[in-house]
Design a protein around this motif. Structure first.
Motif, mmCIF file in Angstrom:
data_model
loop_
_atom_site.group_PDB
_atom_site.id
_atom_site.type_symbol
_atom_site.label_atom_id
_atom_site.label_comp_id
_atom_site.label_asym_id
_atom_site.label_seq_id
_atom_site.Cartn_x
_atom_site.Cartn_y
_atom_site.Cartn_z
ATOM 1 N N PRO A 29 -10.946 -13.749 1.718
ATOM 2 C CA PRO A 29 -11.932 -13.953 2.784
ATOM 3 C C PRO A 29 -13.033 -12.888 2.799
ATOM 4 N N LEU A 32 -15.425 -13.655 0.180
ATOM 5 C CA LEU A 32 -16.236 -14.797 0.596
ATOM 6 C C LEU A 32 -17.289 -14.376 1.622
ATOM 7 N N ILE B 109 -13.015 -8.709 14.515
ATOM 8 C CA ILE B 109 -14.005 -9.793 14.426
ATOM 9 C C ILE B 109 -14.315 -10.099 12.971
ATOM 10 N N VAL B 110 -14.292 -9.079 12.114
ATOM 11 C CA VAL B 110 -14.563 -9.288 10.691
ATOM 12 C C VAL B 110 -13.419 -10.077 10.059
ATOM 13 N N ILE B 113 -13.830 -13.844 11.293
ATOM 14 C CA ILE B 113 -14.873 -14.684 10.696
ATOM 15 C C ILE B 113 -14.675 -14.860 9.199
ATOM 16 N N SER B 114 -14.100 -13.851 8.501
ATOM 17 C CA SER B 114 -13.909 -14.066 7.065
ATOM 18 C C SER B 114 -12.873 -15.154 6.817
ATOM 19 N N LEU B 115 -11.823 -15.176 7.629
ATOM 20 C CA LEU B 115 -10.844 -16.256 7.474
ATOM 21 C C LEU B 115 -11.468 -17.602 7.827
ATOM 22 N N LEU B 116 -12.332 -17.595 8.832
ATOM 23 C CA LEU B 116 -13.044 -18.812 9.207
ATOM 24 C C LEU B 116 -13.838 -19.352 8.018
ATOM 25 N N LEU B 117 -14.504 -18.449 7.301
ATOM 26 C CA LEU B 117 -15.276 -18.854 6.121
ATOM 27 C C LEU B 117 -14.378 -19.445 5.053
ATOM 28 N N LEU B 118 -13.214 -18.794 4.821
ATOM 29 C CA LEU B 118 -12.306 -19.281 3.784
ATOM 30 C C LEU B 118 -11.791 -20.680 4.120
ATOM 31 N N PHE B 205 -11.700 -17.349 16.963
ATOM 32 C CA PHE B 205 -12.443 -17.944 15.852
ATOM 33 C C PHE B 205 -11.630 -18.987 15.106
#
Lengths: 286, 263
Positions: A29, A32, B109-110, B113-118, B205
């Motif tokens: 992630p 990404l 928060i980081v 959102i990074s997991l959200l992107l994945l 998120f």
């Protein structure tokens, strides 16, 4: 400790599931996130090609710079205030308390209320019709509620200093507890007074705990979303609020990703510099 | 006396920690919609209101599910990893442990959102399962910290005796290691459960349409007329958490002379 028993292949096998999960849920992630920050938003998807435009925006716009500076400033203040308040407390438990375990339990209990409600409690205290204002009104010390208590950076600092206190007390306590008591006796025998002994022995030896606590508080508070949202108001809003806006409301994910990455790197750099400086200072003081 | 001054400071500090939190139960019994002094009278109607709140109960169910699964998975991963780094001489162990502990040094928060992107990239829907993955990131480092402390006071001769008596590696693990580790395991389960149960931002998120309890509370905070009910809920959570935490701390300290490590 690692002795003869275990062969390292078994060890790696035991470690591999955790590494795999963290790789998939953390490293991928984050990668990404970096990739996304190099894109630009086009409708509900991303435009083709790569761009540094988001970084230009994040680093170039003064409103973002103000937000970064405020987030770091608030967190630094929170860290300092929390450490200063917690140190004597931890010192008391480590050296003078009779029922250490009971004190530690008592100190950690308030932190297991819902974080949201702990933060919200300060809104009850500082608010326009809140505890302080209604108290002062009844005492006739003021004839109108004070509106300056809530919705500013000060409210954010107070609330966070309360919310993160345990993260200062426990590491400092652990490092104080580890100090060899015979060192203190030696210092006294050699003629150090209480203050000098504290400055030459106790404080330097407890620095690992202080530094650890500082990092444990500084990093998450810089990215805190709940507290600035509830008690910060526009003047106290922080970087996480802007990241959330970009992701959930504006729908500009690349910009949100760039903001997140820049804040993560900023926090890491500041934390790294701080640890290096604090260690050097502790060494010099010894 | 210096001791006396410190003691008074300690009491003042305790008050600073407790007073804000105690406003929650106080106002949850106050017979007024407005959260302000003076108190107007005693009522339990806000608690009664909780019993009829289906959305809250659904969110509570979700949080219990997520907390339970997160606690089990995080503790399993924490257990194997803690055993690996304490009982085997592994090259790069410090670096790998550092990598696993990385979420402690990254703002939530980081992580969220990074997991959200994945999930978006993989076309996976947001669900309670994605919340569990996010919570594991936060919980595994906690679990490892607790369990490493436990393993460090662990007598490896017992495992060797088991191996000498003919047990396989896995049987030794389940029949010797695991029972000896039980207090640490239970402490890790409770701590990770409570951490997950209280976590808001990552879940915010990743949860999609399924609210967890903190997300439900967050939604209610915007409506002043709902506040007393939310405070009643908060008071209940406080009471239950306190009971769980005291249990966890007692287990963690059972037979371990070390003071509490970390947070």
């Amino acid at each position: 400790m690692a002795g003869t028993g275990g062969n390292s292949r078994t060890g790696y096998a035991l470690l591999s599931p955790t590494l795999a999960v963290m790789g998939l849920a953390l490293a991928a992630p984050l990668l990404l996130l970096a990739v996304t920050s190099l894109k630009s938003q086009a409708g509900i998807g991303f435009a083709d090609g790569w761009t540094l435009a988001q970084y230009g925006e994040v680093l170039g716009r003064s409103s973002y710079r103000i937000l970064f500076a405020r987030s770091v400033g608030i967190s630094a203040a929170v860290t300092l205030v929390t450490l200063l308040l917690a140190y004597p407390m931890a010192y008391f438990v480590a050296f003078h308390a009779r029922h250490k375990f009971a004190w530690l339990i008592a100190l950690t209990i308030p932190f297991w209320t819902s974080y949201l409600l702990r933060v919200f409690a300060w809104k009850i205290i500082l608010g326009y019709g809140g505890v302080i204002n209604s108290g002062l009104l009844r005492l006739h010390l003021i004839d109108q509620p004070l509106s300056m208590l809530l919705y500013n950076p000060f409210a954010v600092v107070v609330t966070l200093a309360h919310a993160w206190a345990a993260f200062a007390i426990l590491p400092i306590y652990v490092s104080l507890e580890k100090i060899d008591r015979s060192l203190l006796e030696a210092a006294s025998d050699l003629g150090d007074g209480a203050v000098r002994r504290f400055l030459r022995i106790t404080l330097p030896l407890s620095m690992p705990g202080v530094i650890g606590a500082a990092i444990l508080i500084f990093v998450p508070t810089t990215g805190d979303y709940v507290t600035p949202s509830l008690v910060g108001g526009p003047a106290g809003s922080m970087i996480a609020n802007m990241i959330e806006v970009q992701f959930n409301r504006v729908g500009n994910w690349p910009l949100g990703a760039a903001l997140a990455l820049v804040s993560m790197v900023l926090v890491a750099v500041i934390a790294g510099l701080f640890v290096t400086a604090a260690r050097a200072a502790a060494k010099a003081a010894r | 006396m210096k001791n006396r001054a410190l003691f008074i400071y300690a009491l003042g500090y305790l008050a600073f920690l407790y007073v804000p939190v105690l406003f929650l139960p106080i106002f949850s019994f106050n017979n007024s919609q407005f959260i302000a002094f003076p108190l107007t009278g005693f009522t339990t109607r806000w608690y009664a209101g909780l019993g009829a709140d289906a959305a809250m109960q659904h969110a509570l169910g979700n949080s219990l599910k997520v907390g339970l699964v997160t606690a089990l998975l995080s503790t399993m991963l924490g257990l194997t990893a803690a055993k690996a780094v304490t009982q085997y001489r592994l090259r790069g162990a410090a670096a790998m442990l550092g990598f696993i502990s990385l979420p402690l040094f990254i703002p939530d928060i980081v992580l969220g959102i990074s997991l959200l992107l994945l999930l978006g990239l993989l076309n996976l829907p947001l669900s309670l399962a994605s919340v569990v993955v996010g919570h594991m990131l936060v919980c595994v480092p906690f679990s490892i910290t607790v369990l490493i402390a436990r393993f460090e006071g662990f007598d490896r001769n017992l495992e060797e005796a088991s191996a000498d008596l003919g047990e396989s590696g896995w049987m030794t693990f389940w029949r010797v290691t695991a029972p000896l580790m039980m207090p640490g395991i239970l402490a890790s389960l409770l701590l990770t459960f409570i951490t997950s149960f209280d976590e808001f931002l990552v879940a915010y998120f990743l949860s999609g349409t399924e609210a967890t309890l903190p997300i439900y509370i967050w939604g209610q905070l915007r409506f002043p007329e709902r506040l007393p009910t939310v405070l009643a809920l908060g008071a209940i959570i406080l009471t239950v958490s306190v009971a769980l935490v005291i249990a966890a701390e007692m287990l963690r300290n059972l037979g371990v002379k070390k003071p509490m490590v970390g947070a």
